[in-house]
Write a protein that holds these residues in place. Sequence first.
Motif, PDB file in Angstrom:
ATOM      1  N   LEU A  23       0.842  -1.196   0.000  1.00  0.00           N
ATOM      2  CA  LEU A  23       0.000   0.000   0.000  1.00  0.00           C
ATOM      3  C   LEU A  23       0.877   1.246   0.000  1.00  0.00           C
ATOM      4  O   LEU A  23       1.865   1.334   0.735  1.00  0.00           O
ATOM      5  CB  LEU A  23      -0.938  -0.050   1.200  1.00  0.00           C
ATOM      6  CG  LEU A  23      -1.847  -1.288   1.079  1.00  0.00           C
ATOM      7  CD1 LEU A  23      -2.454  -1.677   2.394  1.00  0.00           C
ATOM      8  CD2 LEU A  23      -2.916  -1.088   0.020  1.00  0.00           C
ATOM      9  N   HIS A  24       0.503   2.171  -0.883  1.00  0.00           N
ATOM     10  CA  HIS A  24       1.278   3.385  -1.123  1.00  0.00           C
ATOM     11  C   HIS A  24       0.370   4.610  -1.064  1.00  0.00           C
ATOM     12  O   HIS A  24      -0.848   4.494  -1.137  1.00  0.00           O
ATOM     13  CB  HIS A  24       1.816   3.398  -2.564  1.00  0.00           C
ATOM     14  CG  HIS A  24       2.669   2.264  -2.971  1.00  0.00           C
ATOM     15  ND1 HIS A  24       4.031   2.331  -2.975  1.00  0.00           N
ATOM     16  CD2 HIS A  24       2.356   1.037  -3.453  1.00  0.00           C
ATOM     17  CE1 HIS A  24       4.543   1.200  -3.452  1.00  0.00           C
ATOM     18  NE2 HIS A  24       3.549   0.393  -3.747  1.00  0.00           N
ATOM     19  N   CYS A  25       1.013   5.807  -1.059  1.00  0.00           N
ATOM     20  CA  CYS A  25       0.249   7.012  -1.366  1.00  0.00           C
ATOM     21  C   CYS A  25       1.096   7.958  -2.201  1.00  0.00           C
ATOM     22  O   CYS A  25       2.330   7.888  -2.189  1.00  0.00           O
ATOM     23  CB  CYS A  25      -0.268   7.713  -0.110  1.00  0.00           C
ATOM     24  SG  CYS A  25       0.989   8.527   0.872  1.00  0.00           S
ATOM     25  N   ILE A  86      -1.128  -0.920  -4.634  1.00  0.00           N
ATOM     26  CA  ILE A  86      -2.265   0.014  -4.648  1.00  0.00           C
ATOM     27  C   ILE A  86      -1.773   1.364  -4.145  1.00  0.00           C
ATOM     28  O   ILE A  86      -1.182   1.455  -3.065  1.00  0.00           O
ATOM     29  CB  ILE A  86      -3.415  -0.462  -3.732  1.00  0.00           C
ATOM     30  CG1 ILE A  86      -3.895  -1.860  -4.137  1.00  0.00           C
ATOM     31  CG2 ILE A  86      -4.580   0.543  -3.770  1.00  0.00           C
ATOM     32  CD1 ILE A  86      -4.968  -2.435  -3.183  1.00  0.00           C
ATOM     33  N   GLU A  87      -2.016   2.413  -4.914  1.00  0.00           N
ATOM     34  CA  GLU A  87      -1.676   3.790  -4.521  1.00  0.00           C
ATOM     35  C   GLU A  87      -2.963   4.514  -4.155  1.00  0.00           C
ATOM     36  O   GLU A  87      -3.983   4.363  -4.816  1.00  0.00           O
ATOM     37  CB  GLU A  87      -1.056   4.558  -5.699  1.00  0.00           C
ATOM     38  CG  GLU A  87       0.328   4.110  -6.102  1.00  0.00           C
ATOM     39  CD  GLU A  87       1.458   4.907  -5.434  1.00  0.00           C
ATOM     40  OE1 GLU A  87       1.171   5.805  -4.602  1.00  0.00           O
ATOM     41  OE2 GLU A  87       2.618   4.603  -5.756  1.00  0.00           O
ATOM     42  N   LEU A  88      -2.883   5.341  -3.114  1.00  0.00           N
ATOM     43  CA  LEU A  88      -4.013   6.202  -2.770  1.00  0.00           C
ATOM     44  C   LEU A  88      -3.549   7.645  -2.852  1.00  0.00           C
ATOM     45  O   LEU A  88      -2.411   7.953  -2.486  1.00  0.00           O
ATOM     46  CB  LEU A  88      -4.503   5.927  -1.345  1.00  0.00           C
ATOM     47  CG  LEU A  88      -5.206   4.581  -1.139  1.00  0.00           C
ATOM     48  CD1 LEU A  88      -4.224   3.552  -0.621  1.00  0.00           C
ATOM     49  CD2 LEU A  88      -6.360   4.723  -0.161  1.00  0.00           C
ATOM     50  N   ALA A 126       3.064  -1.744   4.191  1.00  0.00           N
ATOM     51  CA  ALA A 126       3.280  -0.373   3.730  1.00  0.00           C
ATOM     52  C   ALA A 126       4.539  -0.341   2.868  1.00  0.00           C
ATOM     53  O   ALA A 126       5.468  -1.127   3.107  1.00  0.00           O
ATOM     54  CB  ALA A 126       3.495   0.542   4.939  1.00  0.00           C
ATOM     55  N   HIS A 127       4.590   0.578   1.926  1.00  0.00           N
ATOM     56  CA  HIS A 127       5.826   0.761   1.175  1.00  0.00           C
ATOM     57  C   HIS A 127       6.965   1.066   2.155  1.00  0.00           C
ATOM     58  O   HIS A 127       8.089   0.607   1.998  1.00  0.00           O
ATOM     59  CB  HIS A 127       5.657   1.889   0.147  1.00  0.00           C
ATOM     60  CG  HIS A 127       6.672   1.854  -0.950  1.00  0.00           C
ATOM     61  ND1 HIS A 127       6.822   2.877  -1.853  1.00  0.00           N
ATOM     62  CD2 HIS A 127       7.602   0.922  -1.291  1.00  0.00           C
ATOM     63  CE1 HIS A 127       7.798   2.559  -2.696  1.00  0.00           C
ATOM     64  NE2 HIS A 127       8.285   1.386  -2.380  1.00  0.00           N
ATOM     65  N   SER A 128       6.640   1.840   3.205  1.00  0.00           N
ATOM     66  CA  SER A 128       7.661   2.187   4.207  1.00  0.00           C
ATOM     67  C   SER A 128       8.125   0.979   5.025  1.00  0.00           C
ATOM     68  O   SER A 128       9.217   1.000   5.579  1.00  0.00           O
ATOM     69  CB  SER A 128       7.131   3.271   5.149  1.00  0.00           C
ATOM     70  OG  SER A 128       5.877   2.895   5.678  1.00  0.00           O
ATOM     71  N   MET A 136       8.249   6.614   2.917  1.00  0.00           N
ATOM     72  CA  MET A 136       7.460   6.878   4.122  1.00  0.00           C
ATOM     73  C   MET A 136       5.967   6.648   3.898  1.00  0.00           C
ATOM     74  O   MET A 136       5.168   6.932   4.776  1.00  0.00           O
ATOM     75  CB  MET A 136       7.722   8.292   4.629  1.00  0.00           C
ATOM     76  CG  MET A 136       7.927   9.361   3.580  1.00  0.00           C
ATOM     77  SD  MET A 136       6.721   9.339   2.235  1.00  0.00           S
ATOM     78  CE  MET A 136       5.260   9.626   3.194  1.00  0.00           C
ATOM     79  N   ASP A 137       5.592   6.180   2.725  1.00  0.00           N
ATOM     80  CA  ASP A 137       4.157   6.022   2.435  1.00  0.00           C
ATOM     81  C   ASP A 137       3.651   4.631   2.843  1.00  0.00           C
ATOM     82  O   ASP A 137       4.443   3.697   2.909  1.00  0.00           O
ATOM     83  CB  ASP A 137       3.887   6.296   0.942  1.00  0.00           C
ATOM     84  CG  ASP A 137       4.656   5.375  -0.005  1.00  0.00           C
ATOM     85  OD1 ASP A 137       5.877   5.211   0.170  1.00  0.00           O
ATOM     86  OD2 ASP A 137       4.030   4.811  -0.910  1.00  0.00           O
ATOM     87  N   PRO A 138       2.347   4.518   3.127  1.00  0.00           N
ATOM     88  CA  PRO A 138       1.261   5.492   2.977  1.00  0.00           C
ATOM     89  C   PRO A 138       1.053   6.414   4.173  1.00  0.00           C
ATOM     90  O   PRO A 138       0.027   7.088   4.241  1.00  0.00           O
ATOM     91  CB  PRO A 138       0.033   4.589   2.767  1.00  0.00           C
ATOM     92  CG  PRO A 138       0.318   3.400   3.620  1.00  0.00           C
ATOM     93  CD  PRO A 138       1.810   3.189   3.548  1.00  0.00           C
TER      94      PRO A 138
HETATM   95 ZN    ZN Z   1       5.163   4.018  -2.450  1.00  0.00          ZN
END
Ligand code: ZN
Length: 243
Positions: A23-25, A86-88, A126-128, A136-138
Amino acid sequence: MQIKQHPLPHFNERKKPVSALVLHCSAFHEAEAYQSYDDAGVSTHYFIDEDGCLTQMVAEEKRAWHAGVASWREIIEDFNSASVGIELCNMSLGETPYTQAQINTLIPLCQEIIKKYHILPQNVVAHSDIAPMRKMDPGMTFPWQELAQNGIGLWYDVKNADKNKENDVGTLLKQIGYKADDEEETIAAAYAFRRRFLPEEVQIVGNVRELIEHPYPQGKESLLQGEKFLQTLKAVAYSFEQA
Ligand SMILES: [Zn+2]
């Protein structure tokens, strides 16, 4: 579920089966996000805008380019082959809350992906989590606890801390899945851990550029200390080992 198609050309064939969900943002709405991924030569399978609108950018069976160099549990290389991304949209990179519309889209999407690929709850990340020195996302407002209540990933009960006899911070971080082989990696992992599991104790940065350029406070050994941190770490590691 209604899905808009906006295909990106940045993908190739998977070299291993899917075993993780990342999971990303991004601090962009869909059209600008698409453009920025295209310019950077990266991609994601899905994008969820602030209004909850879901866009597919790469077919799930293909290898999207969202994770970069990353490591988590048994997945120590080629994370893109092993994961769905998945990006938000979140204009503060997760320092202010996600919208309910986004979460309402995210939950059934994650549930479907997890079921389809039999993804272990430990591998919803989390990507982080998988690249703590770079990402550092999400972000700290991402609703991990709410997701866990919906069968997506894991949360913890602090009462279980005592059931974990381990007390070494690096070992506990590794029990969860973080790469923590030297002091700098351990500090970065501890920061990623705090932002996911103890966000109420983390200071808000409040500056998107700063968050991108300095994803964790380098050399800050105090991140490895604190009784509440240790108890939470032990409880989370227990829940990851028991699941
Ligand atoms: Zn990311």
